[in-house]
Design a protein around this motif. Sequence first.
Motif, mmCIF file in Angstrom:
data_model
loop_
_atom_site.group_PDB
_atom_site.id
_atom_site.type_symbol
_atom_site.label_atom_id
_atom_site.label_comp_id
_atom_site.label_asym_id
_atom_site.label_seq_id
_atom_site.Cartn_x
_atom_site.Cartn_y
_atom_site.Cartn_z
ATOM 1 N N MET A 39 46.469 42.563 45.149
ATOM 2 C CA MET A 39 47.868 42.954 44.993
ATOM 3 C C MET A 39 48.655 41.884 44.242
ATOM 4 O O MET A 39 48.276 40.712 44.235
ATOM 5 C CB MET A 39 48.495 43.185 46.372
ATOM 6 N N SER A 40 49.767 42.323 43.633
ATOM 7 C CA SER A 40 50.657 41.386 42.944
ATOM 8 C C SER A 40 51.813 42.153 42.331
ATOM 9 O O SER A 40 51.849 43.383 42.346
ATOM 10 C CB SER A 40 49.917 40.632 41.832
ATOM 11 N N SER A 41 52.741 41.423 41.747
ATOM 12 C CA SER A 41 53.803 42.029 40.944
ATOM 13 C C SER A 41 53.233 42.450 39.594
ATOM 14 O O SER A 41 52.200 41.929 39.158
ATOM 15 C CB SER A 41 54.938 41.031 40.701
ATOM 16 N N PRO A 42 53.908 43.362 38.887
ATOM 17 C CA PRO A 42 53.505 43.668 37.512
ATOM 18 C C PRO A 42 53.594 42.418 36.637
ATOM 19 O O PRO A 42 54.518 41.620 36.776
ATOM 20 C CB PRO A 42 54.540 44.715 37.067
ATOM 21 N N GLY A 43 52.607 42.240 35.780
ATOM 22 C CA GLY A 43 52.648 41.125 34.840
ATOM 23 C C GLY A 43 52.149 39.801 35.367
ATOM 24 O O GLY A 43 52.220 38.782 34.675
ATOM 25 N N SER A 44 51.604 39.791 36.590
ATOM 26 C CA SER A 44 51.137 38.533 37.174
ATOM 27 C C SER A 44 49.770 38.122 36.647
ATOM 28 O O SER A 44 49.355 36.982 36.816
ATOM 29 C CB SER A 44 51.056 38.658 38.693
ATOM 30 N N GLY A 45 49.065 39.078 36.033
ATOM 31 C CA GLY A 45 47.735 38.764 35.502
ATOM 32 C C GLY A 45 46.600 39.341 36.311
ATOM 33 O O GLY A 45 45.494 38.788 36.297
ATOM 34 N N ILE A 141 48.029 37.839 43.887
ATOM 35 C CA ILE A 141 48.264 36.915 42.785
ATOM 36 C C ILE A 141 49.763 36.680 42.657
ATOM 37 O O ILE A 141 50.549 37.626 42.638
ATOM 38 C CB ILE A 141 47.711 37.474 41.460
ATOM 39 N N LEU A 142 50.135 35.421 42.588
ATOM 40 C CA LEU A 142 51.510 35.030 42.290
ATOM 41 C C LEU A 142 51.453 34.219 41.002
ATOM 42 O O LEU A 142 50.742 33.214 40.942
ATOM 43 C CB LEU A 142 52.099 34.183 43.419
ATOM 44 N N ILE A 198 44.991 28.932 39.741
ATOM 45 C CA ILE A 198 44.077 29.345 38.676
ATOM 46 C C ILE A 198 44.833 29.552 37.358
ATOM 47 O O ILE A 198 46.046 29.704 37.336
ATOM 48 C CB ILE A 198 43.338 30.657 39.014
ATOM 49 N N SER A 199 44.054 29.557 36.300
ATOM 50 C CA SER A 199 44.511 30.086 35.017
ATOM 51 C C SER A 199 43.460 31.098 34.594
ATOM 52 O O SER A 199 42.380 30.716 34.128
ATOM 53 C CB SER A 199 44.646 28.988 33.954
ATOM 54 N N ALA A 200 43.749 32.367 34.807
ATOM 55 C CA ALA A 200 42.778 33.408 34.469
ATOM 56 C C ALA A 200 42.472 33.411 32.974
ATOM 57 O O ALA A 200 41.356 33.708 32.556
ATOM 58 C CB ALA A 200 43.312 34.774 34.896
ATOM 59 N N LYS A 201 43.458 33.057 32.186
ATOM 60 C CA LYS A 201 43.288 33.056 30.729
ATOM 61 C C LYS A 201 42.341 31.958 30.273
ATOM 62 O O LYS A 201 41.515 32.159 29.377
ATOM 63 C CB LYS A 201 44.652 32.893 30.053
ATOM 64 N N HIS A 202 42.445 30.778 30.888
ATOM 65 C CA HIS A 202 41.648 29.628 30.442
ATOM 66 C C HIS A 202 40.485 29.287 31.371
ATOM 67 O O HIS A 202 39.665 28.433 31.031
ATOM 68 C CB HIS A 202 42.551 28.407 30.282
#
Length: 222
Positions: A39-45, A141-142, A198-202
């Motif tokens: 769960m998370s807000s929209p745009g959290s990744g 995810i925050l 975390i950095s999901a992108k990197h």
Amino acid sequence: MEGFRVLEIKKSVFENNDREADKLREELKAEKTFLLNLMSSPGSGKTTTLMATIAALKDDLRIGVMEADIDSDVDAATIEKSGAKVIQLHTGGMCHLDAGMTKQGLEGLGTDNIDLAILENVGNLVCPAEFDTGAVKNAMILSVPEGHDKPLKYPLMFSICDVLLINKIDVMPYFDFDLDKCREYAKKLNPNIKIIPISAKHGDGIGEWTDWLRSQVAEWNK
């Protein structure tokens, strides 16, 4: 003397859902399928984090993903590229999934060859926290741009989650985000919550997250 009955509808709805959720967990245990509610807000990744998670675990676990949205199939199309089995769930305007809806999704996904099923819940921090989906563990995810005070604003979400992923730490220098304060607020609500920056992108922190998830699946499937 009052001549009418008062029915606690909300209480009844939750009690019925909790029974369905417990029954679903029993079925998943028998099938040796671990269900994670993310769960998370929209745009959290969420989707980016899922892609990184699948990439790290796909050689060890058979993974299936249920993408829940009010509409569209954008996320399912993205997850399909990972090679994981995926199904799109449209909620028809509802802002959450309950145990019955999750069961329908699992039936559509098929759990015969799935070790790890992941439900990417509808993006918001309110409704999804209220309904037990039947998942074995809840994760949220925050993202850094959302701010470190979110545990104070949405306490239920942080209270019911087993793990908190603080995503987008690569942009922390550009935002007024206090990681220590966020930890403090979350731990005050839920002393047992596991917190992983975390950095999901990197890729930062993904190893710690997937090691935790792998161990949880192994424990469930004993």
